[in-house]
Design an enzyme around this catalytic site. Structure first.
Site, PDB file in Angstrom:
ATOM      1  N   ARG A   2      34.355  40.119  36.079  1.00 48.16           N
ATOM      2  CA  ARG A   2      33.416  39.347  36.893  1.00 48.16           C
ATOM      3  C   ARG A   2      32.248  40.246  37.307  1.00 48.16           C
ATOM      4  O   ARG A   2      32.415  41.450  37.496  1.00 48.16           O
ATOM      5  CB  ARG A   2      34.100  38.803  38.153  1.00 48.16           C
ATOM      6  N   TYR A  43      33.116  36.005  29.756  1.00 47.81           N
ATOM      7  CA  TYR A  43      34.350  36.495  30.396  1.00 47.81           C
ATOM      8  C   TYR A  43      34.899  35.445  31.363  1.00 47.81           C
ATOM      9  O   TYR A  43      34.164  34.904  32.197  1.00 47.81           O
ATOM     10  CB  TYR A  43      34.091  37.808  31.152  1.00 47.81           C
ATOM     11  N   LYS A  84      37.136  30.289  39.475  1.00 47.74           N
ATOM     12  CA  LYS A  84      36.571  30.874  40.691  1.00 47.74           C
ATOM     13  C   LYS A  84      35.356  30.081  41.176  1.00 47.74           C
ATOM     14  O   LYS A  84      35.133  29.952  42.375  1.00 47.74           O
ATOM     15  CB  LYS A  84      36.181  32.323  40.450  1.00 47.74           C
ATOM     16  N   HIS A 130      42.184  32.058  47.897  1.00 45.55           N
ATOM     17  CA  HIS A 130      42.553  32.907  46.762  1.00 45.55           C
ATOM     18  C   HIS A 130      44.020  33.304  46.940  1.00 45.55           C
ATOM     19  O   HIS A 130      44.325  34.450  47.254  1.00 45.55           O
ATOM     20  CB  HIS A 130      41.629  34.132  46.757  1.00 45.55           C
ATOM     21  N   SER A 175      41.951  40.482  43.643  1.00 46.12           N
ATOM     22  CA  SER A 175      42.173  40.433  42.197  1.00 46.12           C
ATOM     23  C   SER A 175      42.893  41.683  41.718  1.00 46.12           C
ATOM     24  O   SER A 175      42.590  42.796  42.168  1.00 46.12           O
ATOM     25  CB  SER A 175      40.830  40.331  41.466  1.00 46.12           C
ATOM     26  N   ALA A 176      43.834  41.481  40.790  1.00 49.65           N
ATOM     27  CA  ALA A 176      44.559  42.588  40.152  1.00 49.65           C
ATOM     28  C   ALA A 176      45.390  43.397  41.152  1.00 49.65           C
ATOM     29  O   ALA A 176      45.554  44.599  41.004  1.00 49.65           O
ATOM     30  CB  ALA A 176      43.606  43.492  39.364  1.00 49.65           C
ATOM     31  N   CYS A 177      45.921  42.737  42.189  1.00 47.76           N
ATOM     32  CA  CYS A 177      46.831  43.391  43.143  1.00 47.76           C
ATOM     33  C   CYS A 177      48.214  42.767  43.094  1.00 47.76           C
ATOM     34  O   CYS A 177      49.004  42.917  44.028  1.00 47.76           O
ATOM     35  CB  CYS A 177      46.275  43.320  44.560  1.00 47.76           C
ATOM     36  N   GLY A 178      48.533  42.024  42.038  1.00 47.86           N
ATOM     37  CA  GLY A 178      49.916  41.596  41.845  1.00 47.86           C
ATOM     38  C   GLY A 178      50.252  40.195  42.327  1.00 47.86           C
ATOM     39  O   GLY A 178      51.418  39.900  42.568  1.00 47.86           O
ATOM     40  N   ASP A 232      47.155  31.966  41.688  1.00 46.60           N
ATOM     41  CA  ASP A 232      45.816  32.495  41.995  1.00 46.60           C
ATOM     42  C   ASP A 232      45.058  31.702  43.058  1.00 46.60           C
ATOM     43  O   ASP A 232      44.336  32.290  43.843  1.00 46.60           O
ATOM     44  CB  ASP A 232      44.975  32.537  40.710  1.00 46.60           C
ATOM     45  N   ARG A 276      43.329  40.407  29.554  1.00 47.82           N
ATOM     46  CA  ARG A 276      43.933  39.231  30.187  1.00 47.82           C
ATOM     47  C   ARG A 276      44.751  38.409  29.208  1.00 47.82           C
ATOM     48  O   ARG A 276      44.488  38.406  28.002  1.00 47.82           O
ATOM     49  CB  ARG A 276      42.821  38.337  30.750  1.00 47.82           C
TER      50      ARG A 276
HETATM   51  O1  SAT Z   1      38.495  36.985  36.240  1.00 45.83           O
HETATM   52  S1  SAT Z   1      38.998  36.175  37.326  1.00 45.83           S
HETATM   53  O2  SAT Z   1      38.002  36.104  38.374  1.00 45.83           O
HETATM   54  O3  SAT Z   1      39.296  34.839  36.869  1.00 45.83           O
HETATM   55  C1  SAT Z   1      40.428  36.869  37.913  1.00 45.83           C
HETATM   56  C2  SAT Z   1      40.211  37.588  39.164  1.00 45.83           C
HETATM   57  O4  SAT Z   1      39.383  38.498  39.209  1.00 45.83           O
HETATM   58  O5  SAT Z   1      40.874  37.253  40.183  1.00 45.83           O
HETATM   59 MN    MN Z   2      42.109  35.862  41.302  1.00 46.28          MN
END
Ligand code: SAT
Ligand code: MN
Length: 589
Positions: free
Chosen positions: A76, A204, A213, A233, A255-258, A282, A374
């Site tokens: 992003r 992306y 998002k 979120h 994001s990316a924290c599990g 998510d 991803r």
């Molecule tokens: O790439 S996304 O925004 O869909 C995933 C994320 O960053 O939470």
């Molecule tokens: Mn997310």
């Protein structure tokens, strides 16, 4: 129902708008997507012919395909994401703003003729279960077949959307064009007042799957504030006890924290008979029910998960989810159509082709898979998918959990004293940055409710909205904070994490059900010695737990000063309740 590949839907508002966009972008063809299996087969074939997708080894990976993105387009882009409200103040200091008329003019200039020589796909999609009063319809116009095939996984595409909409005009108008994937002409622009999105110059996921998002967080948060609900979120999971009672919790991590791992947790041996069901991984849309509780739906239909680190220990259900009918983006591949990534169960094969298409050898010192590579997988693949995911009324939420990636300062778990204190806890979430967004990795930034990149209006007004929601609820969820990522002085994680997070979850659910004991501290309620089930966790003693739970007043005084950095930014829109909570915290420390 006939295929609408050639046939436009009967909804006149859609066809009129699509014609306007076609007049502007001048595609060679218009393709009306219906979401059918035949259409998926045809578009996949086309994607393979044109090199957009590459089939993986179909014996090992049935129905799976590989996509490689432009190396300049892997995450992003928060600096190129805009909220275009009439007043700059309504977007607030944490969003980029541009005047909607000026932004539209600029983007229409860019979009002019941009689809010449290309096919324009029209993708109607529904966010949320069919028949739910909370669900919303969007139509995404795109010139990317990768986007079409991904949207088909991530949202309910085609017929359910058109049926939900009927003859109505209340749908999100989303336009996406890859252009030439040039960061110089990349914009992700939201027009909340017009319910519209324009995204150009990227391919992306987070920038271009407009239901995710852009609609389900940025625009939905804007609507939620007006209409008295919340777009967050957050993952949603249901914890089922051996007696069959289900308790639902929602949890917000950056994001990316599990989030995906937590949403798919498998309880360890010690918790025989307990089950975790995934509702969402998510995004949560949450609305007060007539019973005064907060009810949540997952607006999505698939998972767009981080691949590296996913394996049969960290997340077996994710491994099953991505085992078929999945699109992998930017992982590494072998000559025989297998995939590999850092943190997969097996060591790398001797030879790989990395995410950029370059030959890769063990010891080359570079990552074979991009850290933000991803998987895009249908939620039906998840063996623990909660059947309630399709329930139009959603699930009642008993607990809200906030968390960040913090190697110091923040204990493993604590419970806020009440909703208002919980709002402060959420508002001051800090986390070390990850590869999910472009920019430096590993720096602490304040990420209120994990919504910093996703709140579609002024963050100060967002806190006010959270505080007001309390008045709409008779039984508000209890609010907690967790930190799985704390490290000792040697840099080792203090808590084993993954499936063992069940122990924390169990304490949280016990607290919600009025069973769990806790001690009062200056931060909030914490488990005392013996309150936490540590059986079957060899080597993990009460002392270790105490270390993971420890906090120092000194570190926390510094922490509170960092909270102020965000508060200064929001000054003028910051509700007084937040200031009072800060003062109370300082007094307790
Ligand atoms: O790439 S996304 O925004 O869909 C995933 C994320 O960053 O939470
Ligand atoms: Mn997310």
């Amino acid at each position: 129902m006939s295929a609408i590949g050639e046939n436009p839907p009967t909804n006149k508002s859609i066809t009129t708008w699509v014609q306007e966009v076609a007049d502007l972008t001048q595609p060679d063809n218009i393709f009306w997507c219906d979401g059918s299996p035949e259409e998926k087969a045809n578009l996949t074939e086309l994607a393979v012919e044109t090199g957009v997708l590459r089939p993986l080894n179909q014996d090992k990976w049935p129905g799976c395909y590989y996509h490689r993105s432009n190396p300049n387009d892997v995450a992003r882009v928060e600096n190129l994401t805009f909220i275009c409200t009439e007043q700059e103040e309504d977007a607030g200091p944490t969003n980029n703003w541009m005047d909607p008329v000026a932004m539209r003019a600029k983007l229409e200039g860019i979009l002019k003729g941009c689809m010449k020589g290309r096919t324009m796909y029209v993708v109607p999609y529904l966010m949320g279960p069919p028949g739910s009063p909370m669900s919303r319809v969007g139509v995404e116009i795109t010139d990317s077949v990768y986007v079409v095939l991904s949207m088909r996984i991530m949202a309910r595409m085609g017929r359910p959307a058109l049926e939900h909409l009927g003859d109505g005009d209340n749908f999100n108008r989303g336009i996406h064009s890859m252009l030439d994937i040039n960061p110089e002409r990349r914009y992700i622009a939201h027009f909340p007042q017009e319910n519209a999105i324009i995204s150009v110059g990227s391919n992306y996921g987070g920038n271009v799957l407009l239901g995710k998002k852009c609609l389900a967080l940025r625009l939905a948060s804007f609507w939620g504030r007006k209409e008295g609900w919340m777009a967050e979120h957050m993952l949603i999971l249901g914890l089922e006890s051996p007696e069959g009672k289900k308790t639902y919790v929602a949890a917000a991590f950056p994001s990316a924290c599990g989030k995906t791992n937590f949403a798919m947790l498998i309880p360890p041996e010690r918790f025989k008979g307990w089950k975790v069901w995934t509702v969402g991984d998510d995004i949560a849309w949450m609305s007060p029910g007539t019973d005064g509780r907060l009810w949540a739906i997952n607006p999505e239909a698939g998972y767009f998960g981080v691949v590296p680190g996913t394996n049969n220990h960290s997340n077996p259900n994710a491994m099953k989810s991505l085992a078929r009918d999945t699109v992998f983006t930017n992982v590494a591949i072998t000559d025989d159509g297998d995939v590999w990534w850092e943190g997969k169960d097996n060591p790398p094969p001797a030879k790989l082709t990395d995410w950029q298409g370059k030959p890769w050898k063990l010891g080359s010192g570079t990552k074979a898979a991009h850290p933000n590579s991803r998987f895009t997988a249908p939620m039906e693949n998840n063996p623990m998918l909660a059947p309630e995911v399709n329930d139009p009324q959603g699930v009642p939420i008993s607990a809200i959990i906030f968390g960040g990636r913090r190697s110091t300062t923040i204990p493993l778990v604590y419970q806020s004293f009440n909703w208002l204190h919980g709002v402060y806890v959420g508002a001051t979430v800090g986390s070390e940055t990850t590869a999910a967004a472009t920019g430096a990795v590993g720096q602490i930034r304040r990420d209120p409710m994990a919504m910093l990149p996703f709140c579609g209006y002024n963050m100060g007004d967002y806190f006010v909205h959270w505080i007001r929601m309390r008045k709409l609820l008779k039984t508000p969820p209890r609010i907690f904070h967790v930190n799985w990522f704390r490290k000792d002085d040697e840099g080792n994680f203090l808590w084993p994490g993954f499936g063992e997070n069940m122990r924390v979850l169990k304490w949280i659910v016990d607290r919600c059900e009025g069973r769990g004991h806790a001690n009062e501290t200056s931060l909030g309620w914490v488990p005392g010695p013996g309150d936490f089930d540590l059986e079957g966790l060899p080597g993990f003693t009460e002392e270790k737990l105490a270390q993971a739970q420890h906090f120092s007043d000194d570190e926390w005084r510094r922490e509170v000063l960092q909270h102020d950095e965000l508060f200064f930014k929001l000054y003028g829109h910051l509700p007084k309740e937040i200031i009072f909570q800060r003062e109370l915290l300082v007094a307790r420390l």
